[in-house]
Design a protein around this motif. Sequence first.
Motif, PDB file in Angstrom:
ATOM      1  N   LYS B  55      -7.421  71.882  74.402  1.00 52.27           N
ATOM      2  CA  LYS B  55      -7.540  70.566  75.045  1.00 52.27           C
ATOM      3  C   LYS B  55      -7.646  69.492  73.979  1.00 52.27           C
ATOM      4  O   LYS B  55      -8.158  69.734  72.893  1.00 52.27           O
ATOM      5  N   GLY B  56      -7.165  68.298  74.299  1.00 51.46           N
ATOM      6  CA  GLY B  56      -7.256  67.190  73.372  1.00 51.46           C
ATOM      7  C   GLY B  56      -6.029  67.112  72.484  1.00 51.46           C
ATOM      8  O   GLY B  56      -5.061  67.842  72.707  1.00 51.46           O
ATOM      9  N   ALA B  57      -6.082  66.243  71.467  1.00 47.02           N
ATOM     10  CA  ALA B  57      -4.938  66.073  70.585  1.00 47.02           C
ATOM     11  C   ALA B  57      -5.401  66.064  69.147  1.00 47.02           C
ATOM     12  O   ALA B  57      -6.510  65.639  68.836  1.00 47.02           O
ATOM     13  N   LEU B  58      -4.523  66.578  68.303  1.00 44.65           N
ATOM     14  CA  LEU B  58      -4.813  66.635  66.878  1.00 44.65           C
ATOM     15  C   LEU B  58      -3.568  66.128  66.160  1.00 44.65           C
ATOM     16  O   LEU B  58      -2.512  66.743  66.239  1.00 44.65           O
ATOM     17  N   ILE B  59      -3.706  64.950  65.520  1.00 44.20           N
ATOM     18  CA  ILE B  59      -2.561  64.322  64.851  1.00 44.20           C
ATOM     19  C   ILE B  59      -2.786  64.415  63.341  1.00 44.20           C
ATOM     20  O   ILE B  59      -3.820  63.987  62.842  1.00 44.20           O
ATOM     21  N   MET B  63       2.054  63.758  62.837  1.00 46.33           N
ATOM     22  CA  MET B  63       2.649  64.816  63.661  1.00 46.33           C
ATOM     23  C   MET B  63       1.592  65.409  64.600  1.00 46.33           C
ATOM     24  O   MET B  63       0.468  65.664  64.175  1.00 46.33           O
ATOM     25  N   ASN B  64       1.989  65.625  65.846  1.00 46.26           N
ATOM     26  CA  ASN B  64       1.081  66.242  66.808  1.00 46.26           C
ATOM     27  C   ASN B  64       1.090  67.759  66.598  1.00 46.26           C
ATOM     28  O   ASN B  64       2.056  68.437  66.922  1.00 46.26           O
ATOM     29  N   VAL B  65      -0.013  68.266  66.067  1.00 46.22           N
ATOM     30  CA  VAL B  65      -0.045  69.665  65.605  1.00 46.22           C
ATOM     31  C   VAL B  65       0.229  70.653  66.732  1.00 46.22           C
ATOM     32  O   VAL B  65       0.866  71.679  66.539  1.00 46.22           O
ATOM     33  N   HIS B  66      -0.269  70.353  67.920  1.00 43.81           N
ATOM     34  CA  HIS B  66      -0.181  71.344  68.980  1.00 43.81           C
ATOM     35  C   HIS B  66       0.904  71.042  70.004  1.00 43.81           C
ATOM     36  O   HIS B  66       0.908  71.569  71.106  1.00 43.81           O
ATOM     37  N   ASP B  67       1.844  70.183  69.578  1.00 36.12           N
ATOM     38  CA  ASP B  67       3.041  69.933  70.374  1.00 36.12           C
ATOM     39  C   ASP B  67       4.077  70.990  69.987  1.00 36.12           C
ATOM     40  O   ASP B  67       4.311  71.241  68.806  1.00 36.12           O
ATOM     41  N   ARG B  68       4.678  71.632  71.000  1.00 37.48           N
ATOM     42  CA  ARG B  68       5.664  72.680  70.728  1.00 37.48           C
ATOM     43  C   ARG B  68       6.837  72.187  69.878  1.00 37.48           C
ATOM     44  O   ARG B  68       7.472  72.950  69.171  1.00 37.48           O
TER      45      ARG B  68
END
Lengths: 222, 242
Positions: B55-59, B63-68
């Motif tokens: 959950k949440g976002a890590l940039i 770059m969005n680390v957990h974006d496929r």
Amino acid sequence: MWGFYFHELMRSLPFFLKGLWMTVAVAGLSLIFGSIIGFFGGIMRAGHNKPARLIVGVWVDLIRGTPFLVQIFVIFFILPGIGIELEAFPAAVIALTNLTASFITEIVAGGILAVPSGQKEAATAAGLSGYQQLRYIVLPQAMRTIFPPLVGQYVLLIKDSSIVSAIGVVDITRVGWLTVQRIPEGLMVFGLVGLLYFAICYPLINLSGYLERRMTVVSTKI
Amino acid sequence: MISFKNVNKWYGDLLVLNKIDLEVAQGEVVVICGPSGSGKSTLIRCINRLEPIQKGALIVDGMNVHDRKTNMTQLRAEIGFIFQQFNLYPHMSALGNVTIAPIRVRNIPKGEAEKLGRKTLVRVGLGERIDSYPAQLSGGQQQRVAIARGLCMQPKIMLFDEPTSALDPEMINEVLDVMRDLAKGGMTMMVVTHEMGFAREVANRVVFMDEGTIIEVAPPNDFFTNPQTDRGKYFLSSILTH
């Protein structure tokens, strides 16, 4: 009498050498194909793809859990029933390749899984792809664990190849059976058969022992 | 440079990171401390996706680390990661260890990569051990090779997961010296460590974690002399008396 039979046996030597050549051909081809398939199988068995892991696992268990004689009969006698006609030689190579591949799959998978997980993590963190991790980091380390039992497996393969005589492949064992009908000195005839197997296997047994010692020394020294 | 936005992570039912919000600026050195099991290592392992978040976002570096769709190879190439157990490749020399990723990931020609590798090994004080294998090196030397391995990718960020915890006491300083140099050179760093002297001297900020939550974020002098929470006070008293 013994002298006469011995003389007869010596006259049959070319026949034995042909049998030896057949054994080497069946075992050698199975060794090459079995190793290639076994390495791919091992990589899949130790990999992330769950269905592939499962399918390979079931195949390995099935082959390891049934006698080789039964496997070779299935391939040679039952497949023609569903329209796949095979000569004895290709049937023997297919059966022996299948057997060897299943054992090598387990050896290779074991070697890959024995590489500490930190190695893959370090390679992942460095940006290496899955293939690059396998090629440059995991397999070179796994080879140390894989090599000694792999050579041991080759020895077993050569000895197990004697079973292909059951479907009429004229290997050393079959040559022994045929000869003993002419020269009724079982001990002498099968003594020679055993000696010929031993002549191929003994160097491999030594190689296996040597590799085992060397790999242990290397992994403790480095 | 690194931005956690309301990040949650579970191992099964266990919540290991709880609503993490944290911004790390370029050139900043952040030390993360806290009792064991508090989620410090997990926090930095999420940054290069050695661990997924739920959950949440890590940039990171835009770059969005957990974006496929994020190119993980490209992202990981920008982040050096130092492990507690070094994790050097035992079948390669020091030079082999530091050049494999530049050659295979950055596609730098071998000769050029080796030049860079030698220079970097000299920089961490291992000019004499370039051809040594990991098992021929002391723990401190191995960890310095590991740092050189990270630096050879010319990363924008260096992450350290308890880099001195597996070392004998007399080797800790040789590793910390290299890290001090890096910090002075303007590297963005996140360091999980129990070396409070290092934190005091080098860190811009200290993050104190417990039970998967960030409890305090403060400049080291403020945190060490005047922690704002009871848990912070308790943690400091327990590590200072030991």
